[in-house]
Enzyme design. Structure first.
Site, PDB file in Angstrom:
ATOM      1  N   GLY A  11       0.860  -1.191   0.000  1.00 35.18           N
ATOM      2  CA  GLY A  11       0.000   0.000   0.000  1.00 35.18           C
ATOM      3  C   GLY A  11       0.890   1.233   0.000  1.00 35.18           C
ATOM      4  O   GLY A  11       1.631   1.467   0.947  1.00 35.18           O
ATOM      5  N   ALA A  12       0.813   1.992  -1.103  1.00 30.64           N
ATOM      6  CA  ALA A  12       1.690   3.166  -1.239  1.00 30.64           C
ATOM      7  C   ALA A  12       0.888   4.456  -1.127  1.00 30.64           C
ATOM      8  O   ALA A  12       1.151   5.430  -1.819  1.00 30.64           O
ATOM      9  CB  ALA A  12       2.442   3.097  -2.569  1.00 30.64           C
ATOM     10  N   GLY A  13      -0.115   4.432  -0.241  1.00 32.41           N
ATOM     11  CA  GLY A  13      -0.868   5.667   0.033  1.00 32.41           C
ATOM     12  C   GLY A  13      -0.070   6.530   0.992  1.00 32.41           C
ATOM     13  O   GLY A  13       1.154   6.424   1.088  1.00 32.41           O
ATOM     14  N   ASP A  36       1.702  -1.317  -4.590  1.00 35.26           N
ATOM     15  CA  ASP A  36       0.324  -0.799  -4.612  1.00 35.26           C
ATOM     16  C   ASP A  36      -0.350  -1.374  -5.851  1.00 35.26           C
ATOM     17  O   ASP A  36       0.318  -1.863  -6.764  1.00 35.26           O
ATOM     18  CB  ASP A  36       0.310   0.731  -4.671  1.00 35.26           C
ATOM     19  N   ASN A 104     -12.107  -3.269   3.818  1.00 34.78           N
ATOM     20  CA  ASN A 104     -10.712  -3.543   4.141  1.00 34.78           C
ATOM     21  C   ASN A 104     -10.443  -5.038   4.363  1.00 34.78           C
ATOM     22  O   ASN A 104      -9.330  -5.509   4.133  1.00 34.78           O
ATOM     23  CB  ASN A 104     -10.266  -2.699   5.335  1.00 34.78           C
ATOM     24  N   ARG A 160       0.197   9.965  20.950  1.00 38.79           N
ATOM     25  CA  ARG A 160      -0.809  11.044  20.997  1.00 38.79           C
ATOM     26  C   ARG A 160      -1.037  11.502  22.436  1.00 38.79           C
ATOM     27  O   ARG A 160      -1.096  12.709  22.722  1.00 38.79           O
ATOM     28  CB  ARG A 160      -2.123  10.541  20.385  1.00 38.79           C
ATOM     29  N   HIS A 184      -7.807  -0.219  19.579  1.00 34.05           N
ATOM     30  CA  HIS A 184      -7.568   1.021  18.833  1.00 34.05           C
ATOM     31  C   HIS A 184      -8.949   1.519  18.432  1.00 34.05           C
ATOM     32  O   HIS A 184      -9.350   1.456  17.290  1.00 34.05           O
ATOM     33  CB  HIS A 184      -6.733   0.698  17.599  1.00 34.05           C
TER      34      HIS A 184
HETATM   35  N1  APR Z   1      -2.911  -4.047  -2.477  1.00 37.27           N
HETATM   36  C1  APR Z   1      -2.063  -3.011  -2.335  1.00 37.27           C
HETATM   37  N2  APR Z   1      -2.478  -1.753  -2.134  1.00 37.27           N
HETATM   38  C2  APR Z   1      -3.801  -1.522  -2.097  1.00 37.27           C
HETATM   39  C3  APR Z   1      -4.750  -2.557  -2.246  1.00 37.27           C
HETATM   40  C4  APR Z   1      -4.252  -3.875  -2.439  1.00 37.27           C
HETATM   41  N3  APR Z   1      -5.070  -4.917  -2.582  1.00 37.27           N
HETATM   42  N4  APR Z   1      -5.980  -1.998  -2.166  1.00 37.27           N
HETATM   43  C5  APR Z   1      -5.821  -0.673  -1.969  1.00 37.27           C
HETATM   44  N5  APR Z   1      -4.503  -0.386  -1.940  1.00 37.27           N
HETATM   45  C6  APR Z   1      -3.841   0.911  -1.783  1.00 37.27           C
HETATM   46  C7  APR Z   1      -4.569   2.065  -2.462  1.00 37.27           C
HETATM   47  O1  APR Z   1      -4.377   2.033  -3.868  1.00 37.27           O
HETATM   48  C8  APR Z   1      -3.920   3.278  -1.795  1.00 37.27           C
HETATM   49  O2  APR Z   1      -2.789   3.739  -2.513  1.00 37.27           O
HETATM   50  O3  APR Z   1      -3.809   1.317  -0.414  1.00 37.27           O
HETATM   51  C9  APR Z   1      -3.501   2.716  -0.434  1.00 37.27           C
HETATM   52  C10 APR Z   1      -4.222   3.381   0.729  1.00 37.27           C
HETATM   53  O4  APR Z   1      -3.736   4.665   0.800  1.00 37.27           O
HETATM   54  P1  APR Z   1      -4.570   5.908   1.329  1.00 37.27           P
HETATM   55  O5  APR Z   1      -5.914   5.938   0.683  1.00 37.27           O
HETATM   56  O6  APR Z   1      -3.690   7.106   1.229  1.00 37.27           O
HETATM   57  O7  APR Z   1      -4.836   5.548   2.875  1.00 37.27           O
HETATM   58  P2  APR Z   1      -3.795   5.669   4.098  1.00 37.27           P
HETATM   59  O8  APR Z   1      -3.975   6.965   4.778  1.00 37.27           O
HETATM   60  O9  APR Z   1      -2.446   5.313   3.611  1.00 37.27           O
HETATM   61  O10 APR Z   1      -4.362   4.559   5.094  1.00 37.27           O
HETATM   62  C11 APR Z   1      -4.150   3.173   4.881  1.00 37.27           C
HETATM   63  O11 APR Z   1      -4.090   2.754   7.244  1.00 37.27           O
HETATM   64  O12 APR Z   1      -4.628   4.124   9.047  1.00 37.27           O
HETATM   65  C12 APR Z   1      -5.054   3.094   8.211  1.00 37.27           C
HETATM   66  O13 APR Z   1      -7.436   3.394   8.199  1.00 37.27           O
HETATM   67  C13 APR Z   1      -6.271   3.519   7.434  1.00 37.27           C
HETATM   68  O14 APR Z   1      -6.814   1.333   6.648  1.00 37.27           O
HETATM   69  C14 APR Z   1      -6.226   2.566   6.281  1.00 37.27           C
HETATM   70  C15 APR Z   1      -4.726   2.366   6.037  1.00 37.27           C
END
Ligand code: APR
Length: 318
Positions: A11-13, A36, A104, A160, A184
């Protein structure tokens, strides 16, 4: 310690990319892999991160890899000693972490199946929400020993709490010790009896009402950030917490941290993932450490355990 080994971040968010950045900047891993499902996103971020190496003075290489719906690309994580799972939707204002569970869980299943195939010896650090349930699901799907599947929440909630105490008293965060256990979520247990400033009990410095105010703010710490951002959830403090856990595992440090771990008799509780203090090492959780608690705090921990255990019982069907 020499630079070695591979850590992967799925996951590269916002959460994943900041975690990869921190892990790379530690300069203790040979490779950080970032994946991602969005074509080009992890490759682009990896290129950008690698170009920061000369400025920041680290040699760790970041590898970006897009993965496909049938596990294409997952070979990139082969040989990882640690995999951090950040794939999943974040909250929007007004949502609870529980509102994310169905979406999720589907993502977690797909990710965990591929980790089991391609990185069968890894320690998993999950950060996807709802945290306790997604950590339990990662263990069920991978079939890894419980000690090799850990969730990140307690480090963040404790960070926090520490920040709020430091702000309230106008002291450096480094002089403050706090602790949170439990879940959490709604049944988070901020442990006021373990809180101190320069060794002085917090109860000597703040009134019970003032402490309660900070406890409530800590419990809602994630939601407060979500309400301000409006488009996603926190990631700077969360990624700091997850990266420190990965560092502790990589270095086999034995550091004791508040994390989401499987309890097996500690505090008289068994068979669930719960926020507790634990010693981290190369095998994941070396042991859960029982923290001395007041009767009221123990009762809250039991309440948290009952709540998460009930919900974790259902995750295998998601
Ligand atoms: N495999 C890899 N990456 C995935 C998949 C998958 N099957 N499905 C979604 N993603 C990627 C998305 O494409 C996106 O780039 O996960 C990333 C999520 O990034 P953001 O939307 O920026 O979310 P983020 O703030 O990084 O949070 C991720 O952490 O804190 C928790 O609740 C939050 O569950 C969430 C997770």
């Amino acid at each position: 310690m020499a630079r070695n080994g591979k850590v992967s971040v799925i996951g590269a968010g916002f959460y994943g990319s900041t975690t990869a950045l921190r892990l790379a900047e530690y300069d203790i891993f040979e490779t950080v892999v970032l994946t991602d499902v969005i074509e080009g996103k992890p490759e682009g971020l990896a290129l950008d991160l690698n170009q920061s190496r000369w400025v920041e003075g680290f040699e760790t290489k970041v590898v970006g890899q897009t993965t496909g719906p049938n596990g294409e690309g997952y070979e990139a994580i082969a040989g990882s000693e640690i995999v951090v799972i950040t794939a999943g939707l974040p909250r929007k204002p007004g949502m609870s972490r529980m509102d994310l569970i169905e979406t999720n869980a589907k993502i977690m299943r797909a990710v965990a199946e591929n980790i089991a195939i391609h990185a069968p010896d890894a320690v998993i650090i999950n950060v996807a929400n709802p945290l306790d349930e997604m950590t339990a699901l990662a263990q069920i799907v991978t079939g890894f020993p419980h000690k090799r599947v850990i969730g990140q929440a307690g480090m963040l909630d404790t960070a926090r709490f520490t920040h709020f105490v430091a702000e309230k008293l106008g002291v450096p965060v480094g002089s403050v010790t706090t602790l949170t256990l439990g879940s959490h979520g709604d049944t988070m247990v901020p442990v006021a009896s373990a809180c101190a400033v320069d060794g002085k009990p917090l109860a000597d410095l703040l009134s019970a009402d003032e402490i309660e105010e900070l406890v409530v703010r800590t419990r809602n710490g994630g939601a407060e950030v979500v309400a301000l951002l409006k488009t996603g959830s926190a990631y700077y403090a969360p990624s700091a917490a997850a990266a420190r856990m990965a560092k502790a595992v990589h270095e086999d440090s034995g550091l004791v941290m508040p994390v989401c771990a499987w309890v097996d008799g500690e505090y008289g509780l068994s068979g669930a993932y719960l926020g507790v203090e634990a010693e981290l090492g190369r095998e994941g959780i070396r042991r859960v450490v029982e923290t001395p608690l007041s009767d009221a705090e123990k009762a809250l921990l039991v309440e948290a355990y009952e709540a998460v255990k009930a919900k974790q019982g259902d995750v295998k069907d998601l």
